[in-house]
Design an enzyme around this catalytic site. Sequence first.
Site: not given
Ligand code: NAD
Length: 325
Positions: A151, A195
Site C-alpha cells: 500500500y 469501525s
Molecule cells: P474503500 O475500500 O471503502 O474504497 C475503495 C474503493 O475502491 C472500493 O469501492 C473498491 O471496491 C474500489 N477498488 C479497489 N480496487 C479497485 C480496482 N482495482 N478497480 C476499481 N475499483 C477498485 O476505501 P476508502 O476508505 O473509501 O478509500 C478511498 C481512497 O482514499 C483510497 O485510495 C485510499 O487509499 C484513500 N485513503 C483513505 C483513507 C481512509 O482513512 N479511509 C486514508 C488515506 C487514504
Amino acid sequence: MARLRDNRTRILVTGGAGFIGSHLIDRLLKRGNEVLCVDNLFTGSKRNIDHLTTHPRFEFMRHDVTSPLYVEVDEIYNLACPASPVHYQHDPVQTTKTSVYGAINILGLAKRLKCKVFQASTSEVYGDPAIHPQPETYWGNVNPIGPRSCYNEAKRCAETLFFDYHRQHGLEIKVARIFNTFGPRMHPADGRVVSNFIVQALRGDPITIFGDGSQTRSFCYVDDVVDGLIRLMDTGPDVIGPFNIGNPQEFSITGLAGMITRMIGSESKIAYRDLPQDDPRRRQPDISLARSLIEWEPTVSLETGLHKTIDYFRDRLLDVAPRMR
Ligand code: NAD
Ligand code: UDP
C-alpha cells in the site's frame, strides 16, 4: 475536452462505491455535476450507492482500474484502492497493481482528455514518521519490504507517476495525502480501528487494542475530507499539492477506546492483542498548507463525528456484520 451540451461538468470517480468515494459522489451530485462511478466492488459495495441508482445524473460502471478505461469526462477523482490494512494485505500484489497500473491507466485517460485529475494519496507515504507532526515536505520513513509496503510504496509510486505526468506532459494534477478518515459507510468488518471499536462496543464484545494502545492517530470526519478534496480540485492549475488532508487533533488508541465505550455506554472489556508489524507510532498532519492555499480545515469534532458513525452502525449493521479478528 468540450463540456457536454448542457455545460454540466461530467466527473469520473474511481472507487466511487467505497466509503469516501460514495460520500464524494453525493456531494458532486448535490452541486449539479454528472458523475460516472467506476468500481470493481472489491471493498466497495452497491449498498453505498443504492440510493443513487435512479438519479438522472449518476452512472455506475463495473470495471477494474488495472485495465485501461475509455470514457469521456471533464474531471477525474482517482480513489480506487483498498484502504484498510486487512483488505490491502489480503492480496498485496493486486494492491500494488491497483495503485500503480491504476494510476498509469487513469493518467493516460486524463492525458487523452486533457482534463485535471485528482489522486487520493495517503498519510502512509510518511510510514512510521520520524518527525511530528508531518508536513508535506517530509519524505517519510517507509519499510519497502514489509506487510504495509504494498500500500505505502505503491501509493508513493502513484504520486511519482502523477508528478511525472505533470512535468513531462503538462497534465493538471491534484494530490491529497488523506489521514485516517471515519464516518458512516465504513465497512463494519474492514478492521479499521474506529469501525472495530464501535461494532465491538455495540455488541458488548472485547475492544481489541493492538499493542499497549499508546500509539496515536488523527481522525477526520468524512464530510470534512470530502470538502477538502473538492476544494483542492476546484483550484487553478498552479495548485497541485501534495496537501495533507486530515484532522490535526491527535488521540491515543486507548483514548479512542475509552471515548467510544463511554459514548455507547458499553460494558465491553479491553483485550490486548499483538501490535501488527510496522504499525506507525504516531500520526498527526500539519495542515498549514491546506489552510493557507485551499482555505480548508476540519470543522467536525471527533465526538460529533463519532455520534453520527455510532448511529449509522447501530441502525444497520449489528444483525448482519460478520465477526472480526
Ligand atoms: P474503500 O475500500 O471503502 O474504497 C475503495 C474503493 O475502491 C472500493 O469501492 C473498491 O471496491 C474500489 N477498488 C479497489 N480496487 C479497485 C480496482 N482495482 N478497480 C476499481 N475499483 C477498485 O476505501 P476508502 O476508505 O473509501 O478509500 C478511498 C481512497 O482514499 C483510497 O485510495 C485510499 O487509499 C484513500 N485513503 C483513505 C483513507 C481512509 O482513512 N479511509 C486514508 C488515506 C487514504
Ligand atoms: N487498532 C487497534 N485495534 C483494532 C484495529 C486497529 O488497536 O481493532 C490500531 C492499529 O494497530 C493502529 C491504529 O489502531 O495502531 C489505527 O489502525 P487502522 O487500521 O484504523 O489505521 P492505520 O493503521 O492504517 O492508520
